[in-house]
Design a protein around this motif. Structure first.
Motif, PDB file in Angstrom:
ATOM      1  N   LYS A   1       0.868  -1.138  -0.089  1.00 18.03           N
ATOM      2  CA  LYS A   1       0.183  -0.062  -0.100  1.00 18.03           C
ATOM      3  C   LYS A   1       0.941   1.067   0.219  1.00 18.03           C
TER       4      LYS A   1
ATOM      5  N   GLY B   1     -11.343   7.319  -6.277  1.00 24.04           N
ATOM      6  CA  GLY B   1     -10.898   6.040  -5.524  1.00 24.04           C
ATOM      7  C   GLY B   1     -11.662   4.950  -6.187  1.00 24.04           C
TER       8      GLY B   1
ATOM      9  N   THR C   1     -15.658   0.750  -0.869  1.00 21.90           N
ATOM     10  CA  THR C   1     -15.425   0.318   0.318  1.00 21.90           C
ATOM     11  C   THR C   1     -16.506  -0.242   0.972  1.00 21.90           C
TER      12      THR C   1
ATOM     13  N   SER D   1      -7.668   4.891 -10.058  1.00 22.87           N
ATOM     14  CA  SER D   1      -6.697   4.406  -9.344  1.00 22.87           C
ATOM     15  C   SER D   1      -7.030   3.061  -9.137  1.00 22.87           C
TER      16      SER D   1
ATOM     17  N   ARG E   1      -7.984   0.897  -7.099  1.00 18.86           N
ATOM     18  CA  ARG E   1      -8.921   0.307  -6.427  1.00 18.86           C
ATOM     19  C   ARG E   1     -10.438   0.594  -7.383  1.00 18.86           C
ATOM     20  N   THR E   2     -10.349   1.516  -8.344  1.00 14.99           N
ATOM     21  CA  THR E   2     -11.516   1.842  -8.953  1.00 14.99           C
ATOM     22  C   THR E   2     -11.883   0.577  -9.874  1.00 14.99           C
TER      23      THR E   2
ATOM     24  N   ASP F   1     -13.743   8.273  -0.472  1.00 15.83           N
ATOM     25  CA  ASP F   1     -13.095   7.180  -0.034  1.00 15.83           C
ATOM     26  C   ASP F   1     -11.549   7.149   0.194  1.00 15.83           C
ATOM     27  N   SER F   2     -10.945   8.200  -0.514  1.00 21.81           N
ATOM     28  CA  SER F   2      -9.559   8.044  -0.649  1.00 21.81           C
ATOM     29  C   SER F   2      -8.801   9.086   0.413  1.00 21.81           C
TER      30      SER F   2
ATOM     31  N   SER G   1      -5.715   8.778   1.567  1.00 13.85           N
ATOM     32  CA  SER G   1      -4.405   9.165   1.014  1.00 13.85           C
ATOM     33  C   SER G   1      -4.173  10.104   0.035  1.00 13.85           C
TER      34      SER G   1
END
Length: 389
Positions: A28, A180, A183, A216, A218-219, A264-265, A267
């Motif tokens: 990560k 993002g 989740t 990204s 996770r998309t 959600d992102s 970072s």
């Protein structure tokens, strides 16, 4: 920052160069960035240990215990004596590795953990938690306001130069939309992506600028496909690809005029906020009342029963502290950067180790020492593995 911190550290602590410190890193990027920034601020050299997780546990959450059953040994760095005096790591999966190391060291290794798995904070010597964690007060818990990300502005400037020609041809302002993924707490499907595309298209019309949309790791593919269908013809869409050297993310950090980031992102939100750039948070719809507000409310009254993390806490705090706005509000151009708490965390870790007068553990074969030995990929085969940071 590092020189200021060292001035407050006792000389005997600064001179303990024999202290062995391991950073247990995962795949990560955002988590690793926090650990690497922290390592640069400590008065001791740190050795990076890169750990890969088995496919079944990339999304699955194993029970927190001193175990390596969730680790892919062929893709990980070796874990073997002499065991470290201190392990610094982040997250549930790497915390299990840290506990395993401490077990092999006969309990002598201390662990500083960023974040906290639910109900397990007492297993660690120091737990550092930001606003998103709902954790009962304990002597080993340190509270900070925001995650520890810092920004490598030199790297951003270098990548910006490579993209400057392309972005300078776009109508200003350039609006970077950072996407993002889904989740447990939020829903992000094709329908949500369609609405997102229409909303940012409206923003671009009002601002008179150009959209540059980046996805990204996770998309979901269905989200990317919906964005491609619904975005206006003059928008630029980048599909995230593993190992792609032409990823425009850092260049946009340096060259874009406005930023929209899905909620959600954390970072991406923190990286842009720490640059002090105009930032709008696009709130994704909640997956259900129970997995969002329900568990959050339960956690407020019963911290050991309710959901340990409130992922909406950081976006709310960014807006409250005037580092960001909610999407739909007017962009704030006089943005303040969030406080940098890396030095405070480093000082707390130094204080954790100051009273410890453990002699260096002898280097001996695992069979002689009667200890287990875990061997992953050789350190020399990894770009950063085993180097002093």
């Amino acid at each position: 920052m590092q020189s200021q911190l060292k001035q407050s550290i006792p000389v005997d602590v600064q001179s303990r160069r024999d202290l062995v410190v391991w950073l247990v890193l995962s795949d990560k990027t955002g988590d690793n960035a926090q650990l690497l920034q922290l390592a640069e601020t400590l008065p001791w050299p740190c050795q990076a240990k890169h750990i890969a997780v088995r496919d079944a546990f990339v999304l699955g959450k194993p029970r927190v215990a001193a175990s390596l059953h969730h680790i892919d040994p062929k893709s990980s760095d070796a874990l073997e004596p002499p065991w470290p005096d201190l392990v610094i790591t982040i997250g549930r999966r790497m915390s299990m590795v840290a506990l395993w190391i401490k077990q092999q060291a006969g309990g002598r290794t201390r662990i500083a953990l960023i974040g906290a798995p639910k109900g397990d904070s007492d297993k660690f010597d120091l737990v550092v938690v930001s606003e998103q964690y709902r954790l009962a007060d304990r002597a080993n818990v340190m509270r900070i306001r925001y995650p520890l990300q810092r920004i490598d502005e030199t790297a951003i400037a270098a990548e910006s130069e490579a993209w400057r020609g392309q972005l300078e041809q776009m109508s200003r302002p350039v609006i970077a939309v950072m996407v993002g993924g889904r989740t447990k707490a939020v829903r992000f499907d094709a329908a949500v992506a369609t609405q997102l595309a229409r909303d940012v298209a409206g923003l671009a019309r009002r601002e008179g600028g150009t959209l540059f949309v980046t996805t990204s790791r996770r998309t979901p593919s269905a989200v990317v496909d919906a964005l491609e269908r619904e975005l206006p013809p003059d928008a630029v869409l980048y599909r995230w690809t593993a190992g792609d050297e032409r990823n425009p993310y850092r260049a946009l950090l340096g060259l874009a005029d406005r930023f929209v980031v899905t909620s959600d992102s954390l970072s991406m939100l923190m990286e842009i906020a720490r640059l002090g750039r105009p930032l709008a948070i696009y709130p994704l719809p909640l997956s259900s009342w129970f997995f969002s507000d329900g568990l959050r409310i339960i956690g407020e009254f019963f911290p050991l029963v309710g959901h340990r993390r409130d992922l909406a806490a950081i976006p709310r705090q960014l807006v409250k502290d005037r580092h960001a706005i909610w999407f739909g509000e007017a962009f704030r151009l006089d943005v303040r950067r969030p406080p940098d708490e890396v030095g405070q965390v480093a000082a707390r870790i130094v204080a954790l180790m100051e009273p410890q007068r453990v002699e260096a553990q002898p280097s001996m074969p695992a069979a002689v020492a009667g200890q287990k030995r875990y061997t992953g990929s050789p350190l020399t085969e990894r770009k950063e593995g085993g180097r002093s940071l």
